[in-house]
Design a protein around this motif. Sequence first.
Motif, PDB file in Angstrom:
ATOM      1  N   THR A   1      69.643   0.555  51.289  1.00 33.11           N
ATOM      2  CA  THR A   1      70.879  -0.421  51.172  1.00 33.11           C
ATOM      3  C   THR A   1      71.109  -0.529  52.874  1.00 33.11           C
ATOM      4  N   PHE A   2      71.038   0.503  53.656  1.00 37.43           N
ATOM      5  CA  PHE A   2      71.456   0.248  54.970  1.00 37.43           C
ATOM      6  C   PHE A   2      70.726  -0.972  55.944  1.00 37.43           C
ATOM      7  N   LEU A   3      69.557  -1.175  55.178  1.00 34.60           N
ATOM      8  CA  LEU A   3      68.478  -2.415  55.747  1.00 34.60           C
ATOM      9  C   LEU A   3      68.831  -3.644  55.434  1.00 34.60           C
ATOM     10  N   ARG A   4      69.855  -3.824  54.107  1.00 30.39           N
ATOM     11  CA  ARG A   4      69.783  -4.972  53.396  1.00 30.39           C
ATOM     12  C   ARG A   4      70.326  -6.231  54.659  1.00 30.39           C
ATOM     13  N   SER A   5      69.587  -7.260  54.610  1.00 28.54           N
ATOM     14  CA  SER A   5      70.049  -8.499  55.259  1.00 28.54           C
ATOM     15  C   SER A   5      69.716  -7.972  56.842  1.00 28.54           C
ATOM     16  N   TYR A   6      69.100  -6.735  57.379  1.00 30.62           N
ATOM     17  CA  TYR A   6      68.900  -6.393  58.733  1.00 30.62           C
ATOM     18  C   TYR A   6      67.546  -6.541  59.120  1.00 30.62           C
TER      19      TYR A   6
ATOM     20  N   SER B   1      78.593   3.023  54.803  1.00 31.27           N
ATOM     21  CA  SER B   1      77.226   2.123  54.886  1.00 31.27           C
ATOM     22  C   SER B   1      77.318   1.344  56.200  1.00 31.27           C
ATOM     23  N   ASN B   2      78.357   0.645  56.434  1.00 27.56           N
ATOM     24  CA  ASN B   2      78.542  -0.183  57.590  1.00 27.56           C
ATOM     25  C   ASN B   2      78.386   0.801  58.886  1.00 27.56           C
TER      26      ASN B   2
ATOM     27  N   ILE C   1      74.609   1.757  59.642  1.00 27.80           N
ATOM     28  CA  ILE C   1      73.703   0.832  60.186  1.00 27.80           C
ATOM     29  C   ILE C   1      74.227   0.427  61.660  1.00 27.80           C
TER      30      ILE C   1
END
Lengths: 436, 436
Positions: free
Chosen positions: A77-82, A422-423, A426
Amino acid sequence: MNTRFYNAKILVLDAENHFSIAEDELHVTGDTITYIGPGKKADPDAAETPVFDREIDARGNLLIPGFKNAHTHTPMTFLRSYADDLPLHEWLERQVFPNEAKLAGDDVYWLNILGIMEYLTSGITSNFDMYIQQKNSIAATVDTGFRTVLTSGLNNFVDSPEILEEMYNYVNELSDRTSYLLGFHAEYTTGGPLLEAVAKLAEKYHSPVWTHNAETKSEVEGCKERWGLTPTQLMERLGMFQYGGGGYHCIWMEDRDFEIFRDRKLTAVTNPSSNLKLASGICPLKRFYDNGINLAIGTDGPASNNCLDMFREMFLTTGLSKVREMDAAGIPADAILYMATAGGAHAMQLTDCDRLAAGKKADLVMIDLHQPNMQPENNLIKNLVYSGSKQNVKLTMVNGQILYENGEFHIGFDPEEIYARSNAIIRRISGSHADN
Amino acid sequence: MNTRFYNAKILVLDAENHFSIAEDELHVTGDTITYIGPGKKADPDAAETPVFDREIDARGNLLIPGFKNAHTHTPMTFLRSYADDLPLHEWLERQVFPNEAKLAGDDVYWLNILGIMEYLTSGITSNFDMYIQQKNSIAATVDTGFRTVLTSGLNNFVDSPEILEEMYNYVNELSDRTSYLLGFHAEYTTGGPLLEAVAKLAEKYHSPVWTHNAETKSEVEGCKERWGLTPTQLMERLGMFQYGGGGYHCIWMEDRDFEIFRDRKLTAVTNPSSNLKLASGICPLKRFYDNGINLAIGTDGPASNNCLDMFREMFLTTGLSKVREMDAAGIPADAILYMATAGGAHAMQLTDCDRLAAGKKADLVMIDLHQPNMQPENNLIKNLVYSGSKQNVKLTMVNGQILYENGEFHIGFDPEEIYARSNAIIRRISGSHADN
């Protein structure tokens, strides 16, 4: 917790694996479905009415078995849209592996909870997860009330056969909502001695073996250069499939691979969104289906999809197969729904969670039919597969506990805390604020 | 109705068509956006604070321009999950046309309201609709507060140039939320004299012309047999594109077709779900994009999709393009979001609804970021395009009026009445109960 649903439509699966709609009550006692059928009050010969903690008027809504997410890497999840818009191998080497190496402390625990929350919004009641730092990740399953089957991401850089064996025993003993099946990341990341060690463990524990298989064309070409065999043929040669198992993705398959899948009774898990987003290819689903090979559906991880949504995956599973074969008839909608529920349960050895029936675990979802995308009610199964959406998930129950209802989570955590963590993770890993 | 949104993130588009996120207030006066920027209270030099009927705390959520559904046949809701799993031409002739012929009275009015409700749940604020019985269908737009651009489904069996001209004038005068652009169903259903009549009307009214174009391979082959030209080349030869327009689907395009689209500044509307479900093919989106041709996205009708969901369409638009080109880099996410909003507005001549800015019409959507699929907030545009869902739509406003908020419709009708009417219509038409 004992729960009575009444005024419900109930999706049941008969012994020949055909779906139909039953009415109108479903009772849950503890973690188990104890009754499906007409209202007991209508039956004067019934035993005394059980005592319920909650009685839920389903208002004609549809109860379905929970979706099984048969392949994912939830804490990503931490790399979603990253990390986006790169082909698989570049994406793994430039974005995924370097950032994963910075995961520390209990990061994986919090990131996994974020993924579990998203599963609940999509009616997913169990996941087949491959990721690192598995003691942290499985703790999130235990604490939230979710159900998880783990497999290993063992490769040349991460974990070892000893860690794999330790986790296999640890997770299989940990909870009745956790289990472990053997696996490794992929042939292209895992050397011969490690593969042989996995095969030995399969023999020792009579376990199926799972891996990423034929996800990209270059993966299969590389495997054939190294071994003279496709990944499926190599695993068969190493004796990994004596107790079953299967592959994730399964796109670039050869004739002999289909035979091995059929003869060994393996499962192919398709991951259509991920295969589009990473431009990996389109799974030859129809050929598996026509060979009677078990099929299941997975979201893949939130960095390659990026959505953990079984409704999108079901539509894509059928749609991509239709356009690949240029045949709009393709595979029937009820077969797609079977893949997303019982097919996944079979792959994950969750046979007590595969359907709604007395004696089965209460892993179920209430689908809101009082929404425009579910109307008219010409065919509820087609409505689910072709036009269903997260917006239709009114309630998600795992092991008899309601973990999500009317947009509220009942998992023991404040959603805002999970989002904030989570924010923060990342931001720490990327060394800066996010780019928007 | 004057509305103030505060504590909002606001998706704005600059003169070079780049998206960015502004903060933190958006004001609506009547049907128009009157202010975007910092809270007025922070500005001592501001004019007196306007009086608001409602002040909405957006809690950090994201305001975006409403999605433009640039190709659909909305009243086909009655055939959702009824007529499925056939190739386009068989589906049209065996299922669609015979059942449509039974639509009577005000059926189309009620079926259109059902579709409009679904649009609102997906943040769609206007539709570009082609269907029969247009006086009934456009009345649903007027009565619910929605915004519709109609075009004609004129063909050899339905309507006439006289009816087309009458509807063109009627709808363009009817309301500031209704307009009409010229069109016809498709070359393969429409004979030469009708096509010439449409071209004459385009000349008379200086209107763009729209049609289904190159949806299937056999359509293009048939057109070339009949005319020696592709549909695009035929329309160009007939003078239909003097005032612009474009095509729906645009899959089986030839080199010269791309040149005509570029030189005439036409729009290609892609319909990815429908193209999968009917096994029509995959749009060559990247080639349009690289040629600088305007692109827009449509759901197509609810019988061929079957979901009216711009989130699914956006993901499919990018994903199918990536896998078609076998290039995960493909088209950037913000270009996809542009297609779904400003690109569609341009196609539909709704240039006063294309973006959030002072002076533009207040057609907007509040996206709930307090949901797991929108977290972490690494990149809000990628979150929308890759992992957004109907579940994230908290509020949909059309022309300054809130028509949908927190799952409730404010369109002047009881949803249960609309559902009951849609079920009754298909039961009457099919002569029986639905099959589930």
